[in-house]
Design an enzyme around this catalytic site. Structure first.
Site, PDB file in Angstrom:
ATOM      1  N   HIS A  57       0.832  -1.210   0.000  1.00  0.00           N
ATOM      2  CA  HIS A  57       0.000   0.000   0.000  1.00  0.00           C
ATOM      3  C   HIS A  57       0.866   1.259   0.000  1.00  0.00           C
ATOM      4  O   HIS A  57       1.175   1.817   1.051  1.00  0.00           O
ATOM      5  CB  HIS A  57      -0.915  -0.026   1.232  1.00  0.00           C
ATOM      6  CG  HIS A  57      -1.964   1.034   1.231  1.00  0.00           C
ATOM      7  ND1 HIS A  57      -3.144   0.896   1.954  1.00  0.00           N
ATOM      8  CD2 HIS A  57      -2.059   2.232   0.617  1.00  0.00           C
ATOM      9  CE1 HIS A  57      -3.895   1.977   1.778  1.00  0.00           C
ATOM     10  NE2 HIS A  57      -3.246   2.802   0.978  1.00  0.00           N
ATOM     11  N   ARG A  61       2.697   8.832  -6.372  1.00  0.00           N
ATOM     12  CA  ARG A  61       2.425  10.161  -6.974  1.00  0.00           C
ATOM     13  C   ARG A  61       2.907  10.336  -8.408  1.00  0.00           C
ATOM     14  O   ARG A  61       2.971  11.475  -8.892  1.00  0.00           O
ATOM     15  CB  ARG A  61       3.069  11.284  -6.134  1.00  0.00           C
ATOM     16  CG  ARG A  61       2.827  11.228  -4.656  1.00  0.00           C
ATOM     17  CD  ARG A  61       1.391  11.444  -4.329  1.00  0.00           C
ATOM     18  NE  ARG A  61       1.136  11.588  -2.896  1.00  0.00           N
ATOM     19  CZ  ARG A  61       0.007  11.204  -2.333  1.00  0.00           C
ATOM     20  NH1 ARG A  61      -0.970  10.656  -3.035  1.00  0.00           N
ATOM     21  NH2 ARG A  61      -0.175  11.382  -1.042  1.00  0.00           N
ATOM     22  N   ASN A  91      -4.506   6.432  -7.193  1.00  0.00           N
ATOM     23  CA  ASN A  91      -5.017   7.815  -7.136  1.00  0.00           C
ATOM     24  C   ASN A  91      -3.964   8.840  -7.551  1.00  0.00           C
ATOM     25  O   ASN A  91      -3.713   9.825  -6.866  1.00  0.00           O
ATOM     26  CB  ASN A  91      -5.561   8.134  -5.738  1.00  0.00           C
ATOM     27  CG  ASN A  91      -4.511   8.016  -4.659  1.00  0.00           C
ATOM     28  OD1 ASN A  91      -3.521   7.310  -4.826  1.00  0.00           O
ATOM     29  ND2 ASN A  91      -4.718   8.696  -3.552  1.00  0.00           N
ATOM     30  N   HIS A 225      -6.299  -0.394   5.452  1.00  0.00           N
ATOM     31  CA  HIS A 225      -6.171   0.374   6.710  1.00  0.00           C
ATOM     32  C   HIS A 225      -7.381   0.320   7.651  1.00  0.00           C
ATOM     33  O   HIS A 225      -8.111   1.283   7.788  1.00  0.00           O
ATOM     34  CB  HIS A 225      -5.786   1.831   6.435  1.00  0.00           C
ATOM     35  CG  HIS A 225      -6.469   2.486   5.256  1.00  0.00           C
ATOM     36  ND1 HIS A 225      -7.810   2.428   5.056  1.00  0.00           N
ATOM     37  CD2 HIS A 225      -5.959   3.201   4.227  1.00  0.00           C
ATOM     38  CE1 HIS A 225      -8.107   3.095   3.955  1.00  0.00           C
ATOM     39  NE2 HIS A 225      -6.996   3.563   3.425  1.00  0.00           N
ATOM     40  N   ASP A 296       0.495   2.660   3.677  1.00  0.00           N
ATOM     41  CA  ASP A 296      -0.264   3.822   3.205  1.00  0.00           C
ATOM     42  C   ASP A 296       0.664   5.031   3.048  1.00  0.00           C
ATOM     43  O   ASP A 296       0.272   6.175   3.323  1.00  0.00           O
ATOM     44  CB  ASP A 296      -1.437   4.152   4.132  1.00  0.00           C
ATOM     45  CG  ASP A 296      -2.511   4.978   3.420  1.00  0.00           C
ATOM     46  OD1 ASP A 296      -2.335   5.292   2.235  1.00  0.00           O
ATOM     47  OD2 ASP A 296      -3.509   5.322   4.069  1.00  0.00           O
ATOM     48  N   HIS A 300       3.108  14.181   1.329  1.00  0.00           N
ATOM     49  CA  HIS A 300       2.659  15.548   1.017  1.00  0.00           C
ATOM     50  C   HIS A 300       3.743  16.483   1.536  1.00  0.00           C
ATOM     51  O   HIS A 300       4.373  16.200   2.556  1.00  0.00           O
ATOM     52  CB  HIS A 300       1.329  15.862   1.717  1.00  0.00           C
ATOM     53  CG  HIS A 300       0.193  14.999   1.252  1.00  0.00           C
ATOM     54  ND1 HIS A 300      -0.394  15.138   0.024  1.00  0.00           N
ATOM     55  CD2 HIS A 300      -0.452  13.973   1.863  1.00  0.00           C
ATOM     56  CE1 HIS A 300      -1.369  14.242  -0.115  1.00  0.00           C
ATOM     57  NE2 HIS A 300      -1.420  13.511   0.989  1.00  0.00           N
TER      58      HIS A 300
HETATM   59  O1  DOR Z   1      -4.543   9.782   4.118  1.00  0.00           O
HETATM   60  C1  DOR Z   1      -4.634   9.323   2.997  1.00  0.00           C
HETATM   61  N1  DOR Z   1      -3.816   9.739   2.013  1.00  0.00           N
HETATM   62  N2  DOR Z   1      -5.574   8.402   2.746  1.00  0.00           N
HETATM   63  C2  DOR Z   1      -5.859   8.006   1.491  1.00  0.00           C
HETATM   64  O2  DOR Z   1      -6.789   7.259   1.299  1.00  0.00           O
HETATM   65  C3  DOR Z   1      -5.108   8.550   0.347  1.00  0.00           C
HETATM   66  C4  DOR Z   1      -3.790   9.058   0.767  1.00  0.00           C
HETATM   67  C5  DOR Z   1      -3.147   9.940  -0.288  1.00  0.00           C
HETATM   68  O3  DOR Z   1      -3.036   9.477  -1.428  1.00  0.00           O
HETATM   69  O4  DOR Z   1      -2.742  11.064   0.020  1.00  0.00           O
HETATM   70 ZN    ZN Z   2      -3.834   4.698   0.777  1.00  0.00          ZN
END
Ligand code: DOR
Ligand code: ZN
Length: 432
Positions: A57, A61, A91, A225, A296, A300
């Site tokens: 997971h 980016r 994503n 998660h 996860d 950022h």
């Molecule tokens: O906190 C999160 N960040 N949860 C998610 O489901 C996506 C992830 C992200 O891609 O920033």
């Molecule tokens: Zn995730």
């Protein structure tokens, strides 16, 4: 190559064994192997020999937001954390939700990755047939029942049911189980406490829905998660009834709680949120119900996180700190190391059908981590190789320093230096 005199950690426990590798694979595992003429020898005296971890997971980016991570920086951070296989989430921008977008991502990874890699295909309201047609090229589908970073979201019954019944039943659909309608309601109540704007109830509602539809369709379901006792109770009950469900927990939720969120501010903001101390404790109590630990990893930048609560994105880094934190927890006696190996290596390989991965075993890929259990150090932001350069675990002291990491028999990372070339990572092969 011969790695000798180390303590090898198998899923059954640690044993003193020598490991021989040949042509990218483990070729022999036995006590006191005799070196062959000209064979390269790695002395692992006093070190522990672990299988490379599988992080099922991560959010790397790439493409779209490569200013905060790309496939090179993300996989380098993985290597530095003893993770030799990753599964990347869909994503990105564009999302991995069509054949063309999947091919684009595959080309990016082929050029940049330094660990082995696979992908999730992102579910949308309309890509039901396309997802099923591409299933054999990905590790799993990811379906967001609640919105998070990016645009992927499927909330209506009809597309959820059709994805669940059309995607190959033995191939996992991983769900982000937070219920969108309730998130909207709680999100509009004016709270800036993340565990209130996205409360445990939202997770419970979405999970119940996903379990019911998986039971009806007979499909394999993986819950990303899990964060609360209630979810683990529901999953345990579903497992007892024969529902084909597995679940993940992240190191973030195992090691942090909502008090840390207050201390960290937006840097501790993640979806689903850091929970109460009692939910955090339940994750450890229900460890038997948990199948995988995935990070996860969701980088950022500091600038993004320093915005006001409503604007700051959710997610923290994790791929580099998972093994150190879990190894340390084992050193502290909180959990058996073999139980960690099951959740970070054996089970992810089984659940996602990864050929050649899953254990230190003859015939498997020689993905190997050497770690010095005596050396202690402090985790710092400066060590973090993710482009965003911070970790919520800065200041935490851990026992166990990574010495060398091998990917398919090749030394890829040694004593804090990279040896792997961009593109040396390989795409995963699937059994299901
Ligand atoms: O906190 C999160 N960040 N949860 C998610 O489901 C996506 C992830 C992200 O891609 O920033
Ligand atoms: Zn995730």
């Amino acid at each position: 190559m011969l790695i000798r005199n180390g303590i090898v950690v198998l899923a059954s426990g640690p044993v003193r064994l020598d490991v021989r590798t040949c042509d990218e694979k483990i070729s022999e595992l036995a006590e006191q192997l005799t070196p062959e003429p000209g064979e390269q020898i790695i002395e692992a005296n006093g070190l522990m020999v672990l299988p490379g971890f599988i992080d099922s997971h991560v959010h790397f980016r790439d493409p779209g937001s490569t200013y905060k991570e790309d496939f090179l920086s993300g996989t380098q951070a993985a290597l530095a954390g003893g993770v030799t296989t990753i599964l990347d989430m869909p994503n990105t921008q564009p999302p991995t939700d069509s054949r063309a977008h999947l091919q684009e991502k595959m080309a990016i990874a082929a050029a940049k990755a330094v660990v082995d890699y696979g992908f999730y295909f992102g579910a949308t309201d309309t890509n039901i047939e396309e997802a099923a047609a591409l299933a054999d090229q990905v590790a799993a589908m990811k379906l967001y029942m609640g919105s998070s970073t990016g645009s992927l979201l499927v909330t209506e019954f009809s597309p959820i049911y059709r994805h669940f019944s059309t995607f190959p039943l033995d191939k996992p659909i991983a769900v982000h189980a937070e219920d969108e309608q309730s998130l909207k309601y709680f999100g509009s109540q004016g709270s800036t406490e993340h565990n209130r704007t996205r409360p445990p109830l939202s997770a419970q509602i979405a999970l119940s829905r996903a379990l019911a539809i998986a039971e009806k369709t007979g499909r394999v379901l993986h819950i990303a998660h899990t964060t609360t006792q209630r979810e683990l109770e529901l999953i345990q009950e579903a497992k007892h009834k024969g529902v084909r469900v597995t679940c993940e927990v992240t190191p973030l939720h195992l090691f942090l709680n909502e008090e840390d969120q207050r201390r960290l501010g937006n840097f501790g903001k993640v979806n689903p949120p850091l929970r109460s101390k009692s939910d955090q404790a339940a994750l450890w109590r229900y460890f038997d119900v948990i199948d995988t630990i995935g990070t996860d990893h969701a980088p950022h930048t500091k600038e993004e996180k320093n915005q006001p609560y409503e604007k700051a994105p959710s997610g923290m880094t994790g791929v580099q700190t998972m093994l150190p934190l879990l190894f340390n927890a084992a050193q502290e006696g909180r959990v058996e190391l073999s139980e960690i190996i099951k959740r970070c290596v054996v089970n992810p390989a089984r659940i996602f059908g990864l050929k050649n991965k899953g254990a230190l075993e003859v015939g498997k890929d020689a993905d190997i981590v050497l770690i010095d259990p005596r050396q202690e150090y402090e985790i710092t932001n400066e060590q973090i190789l993710s482009k965003c350069g911070w970790t919520p675990f800065a200041g935490t002291r851990v026992r166990g320093k990574l010495r060398q990491v091998f990917v398919r028999g090749t030394l890829a990372f040694a004593h804090d230096t990279y040896l792997a070339q961009p593109g040396s990572g390989a795409p995963l092969q699937y059994k299901i």
